[in-house]
Write a protein that holds these residues in place. Structure first.
Motif, short mmCIF file in Angstrom:
data_model
loop_
_atom_site.label_atom_id
_atom_site.label_comp_id
_atom_site.label_asym_id
_atom_site.label_seq_id
_atom_site.Cartn_x
_atom_site.Cartn_y
_atom_site.Cartn_z
N ALA A 62 41.43 36.22 48.49
CA ALA A 62 41.18 37.25 49.49
C ALA A 62 41.30 36.74 50.92
CB ALA A 62 39.79 37.86 49.27
N HIS A 63 41.02 35.45 51.16
CA HIS A 63 40.90 34.96 52.53
C HIS A 63 41.99 33.97 52.94
CE1 HIS A 63 36.82 36.50 51.72
NE2 HIS A 63 36.77 36.72 53.02
N TYR A 64 42.84 33.53 52.02
CA TYR A 64 43.83 32.51 52.38
C TYR A 64 45.17 32.86 51.74
CZ TYR A 64 39.49 30.11 53.46
OH TYR A 64 38.24 29.80 53.96
N GLN A 65 46.22 32.39 52.36
CA GLN A 65 47.56 32.56 51.82
C GLN A 65 47.75 31.51 50.72
OE1 GLN A 65 49.73 34.99 52.68
NE2 GLN A 65 48.15 35.82 54.06
N ILE A 127 42.28 37.91 38.00
CA ILE A 127 41.33 37.94 39.12
C ILE A 127 42.03 38.44 40.38
CG2 ILE A 127 39.97 36.48 40.68
CD1 ILE A 127 39.32 34.72 38.28
N ARG A 128 43.25 37.94 40.60
CA ARG A 128 43.99 38.32 41.81
C ARG A 128 44.30 39.81 41.80
NH1 ARG A 128 47.81 34.46 44.80
NH2 ARG A 128 47.95 35.59 46.76
N LEU A 129 44.64 40.37 40.64
CA LEU A 129 45.06 41.76 40.56
C LEU A 129 43.90 42.74 40.40
CD1 LEU A 129 48.20 41.31 38.28
CD2 LEU A 129 48.17 41.77 40.75
N THR A 130 42.75 42.25 39.94
CA THR A 130 41.58 43.12 39.78
C THR A 130 40.42 42.53 40.59
OG1 THR A 130 40.92 42.00 37.70
CG2 THR A 130 42.34 43.93 37.52
N ASN A 131 39.48 41.90 39.92
CA ASN A 131 38.38 41.19 40.57
C ASN A 131 37.76 40.24 39.54
OD1 ASN A 131 36.08 42.67 39.17
ND2 ASN A 131 37.13 44.37 40.19
N THR A 293 30.18 39.05 37.80
CA THR A 293 30.00 40.37 38.40
C THR A 293 29.00 40.32 39.56
OG1 THR A 293 30.49 41.43 36.28
CG2 THR A 293 29.35 42.75 37.94
N VAL A 294 27.87 39.66 39.33
CA VAL A 294 26.82 39.62 40.36
C VAL A 294 27.29 38.82 41.58
CG1 VAL A 294 24.51 38.75 40.89
CG2 VAL A 294 24.94 39.93 38.73
N LEU A 298 27.80 40.07 45.41
CA LEU A 298 27.02 39.49 46.50
C LEU A 298 27.88 38.76 47.52
CD1 LEU A 298 23.94 38.07 44.53
CD2 LEU A 298 24.05 40.16 45.92
N VAL A 299 28.82 37.95 47.05
CA VAL A 299 29.61 37.10 47.94
C VAL A 299 30.79 37.86 48.54
CG1 VAL A 299 31.00 35.00 48.08
CG2 VAL A 299 28.92 35.02 46.70
N LEU A 300 31.46 38.66 47.71
CA LEU A 300 32.69 39.31 48.16
C LEU A 300 32.50 40.78 48.51
CD1 LEU A 300 35.07 37.82 45.43
CD2 LEU A 300 34.67 36.95 47.75
N GLY A 301 31.33 41.32 48.19
CA GLY A 301 31.10 42.74 48.46
C GLY A 301 31.86 43.66 47.53
#
Length: 323
Positions: A62-65, A127-131, A293-294, A298-301
């Motif tokens: 989410a935060h880096y290329q 993970i990249r395509l969903t969460n 999930t938790v 918490l960390v990524l919103g």
């Protein structure tokens, strides 16, 4: 009086013997209780740390290329190298024995390609395509694949609780993928596909090495496979040539992924398997999707819909029915 004196020493000896046996049993019970406590704590921490790995990867995406294959190569290479250090220091003889057995090396090659690489790559891609939470829960569907494989190999029909587990698994996957509306997909089709492929890879990790695990141990089998896959991927990716511009949080997330979410998580979980058995460990290991999930929330919103949470609960319930 003489009769009483002749009986008393024998009675005292019997009482002392019973006391000694009772003390030995108490010590054994205490040792068993401590072993179980250590096993439960180790398994619990291992599952929680595995959940951390998914959240760490999600944060990095989410935060880096950062490319998925780059992250996979550096994770496999460094975590695998940590395993190899432990193997060389403490289990060198069995590792050399493995290297001298062509048949077992062939099994290792299949395990490395379809199990370790297949599961790790498609899990990170999911993970990249969903969460992190969704990808981790979908990976739990491996138990359905393992159950079907076991039924085919042993020539038996699924038991009723196993069939109930399959129904729960499909219901959970349906809710996660569609949000309860069969006409729409709430996650990308590619995310659903790679999530299911990661479950196949996870099943391969459990099925392929079953004959060599008792011979060489889990650390040698999985650790060396991870290191070899890291070497092969790195030969093509050359991760040292295009290191992303990480700041302090980025390096921390990468360290958590490699050290905590890969090396420590696996070692702790396998210690739990050794101490409390695979069935108990599998049940306690269901804390992994909960942790992912938790921490993702918490960390990524990350926001999960009610249907997502219900789907997660159904798949976790499936684990309890099928192990």
């Amino acid at each position: 009086m003489g009769l009483a004196s002749s009986i008393k020493p024998g009675a005292d000896a019997d009482a002392a013997s019973r006391a000694r046996r009772r003390t030995v049993r108490e010590r054994l019970n205490d040792r068993e209780a401590r072993r179980l406590i250590v096993g439960v704590v180790a398994t619990l921490l291992g599952g929680i740390f595995w959940g951390f790995s998914g959240t760490s990867a999600s944060y990095l995406f989410a935060h880096y290329q950062i490319d998925t294959i780059w992250l996979l190569s550096i994770r496999q290479l460094l975590a695998g190298a940590m395993f190899m250090v432990v193997i060389v220091l403490f289990d060198r003889a069995r590792f050399i024995q493995l290297l001298k057995n062509p048949r077992n090396l062939a099994t290792m090659a299949v395990f490395t390609a379809f199990g370790v690489f297949g599961n790790s790559f498609f899990y990170l891609l999911a993970i990249r395509l969903t969460n992190a939470g969704t990808a981790t829960v979908m990976q739990c569907l491996q138990l359905v694949i393992i159950m079907v494989y076991t039924c085919i190999v042993t020539h038996r029909l699924p038991r009723r609780r196993e069939l109930a587990g399959v129904v729960l698994a499909f219901a959970g996957a349906f809710l996660i993928a569609t949000g309860g509306d069969p006409t729409t997909l709430v996650i990308p089709p590619a995310g659903l596909a790679v999530g299911l492929i990661s479950a196949i890879g996870a099943a391969c990790m459990s099925i392929v090495p079953t004959k060599i695990l008792p011979i060489y141990g889990s650390s040698i089998v999985t650790g060396s496979a991870m290191f070899v896959s890291g070497l092969v991927i790195s030969a093509f990716v050359r991760p040292w040539e295009n290191v992303p511009a990480f700041d302090a949080p980025g390096w921390l997330a990468l360290a958590i992924l490699i050290v905590v979410g890969s090396f420590l998580a696996y070692n702790l979980y396998m210690q739990g398997v050794k101490d409390i058995g695979s069935v108990r460990a599998s049940l306690i290991g269901t804390v992994e999707p909960v942790s992912a999930t938790v921490t993702s929330a918490l960390v990524l919103g990350t926001v999960f819909a009610p249907t997502d949470l219900i789907g997660f609960a159904l798949i976790i319930a499936m684990v309890f029915l099928t192990v």
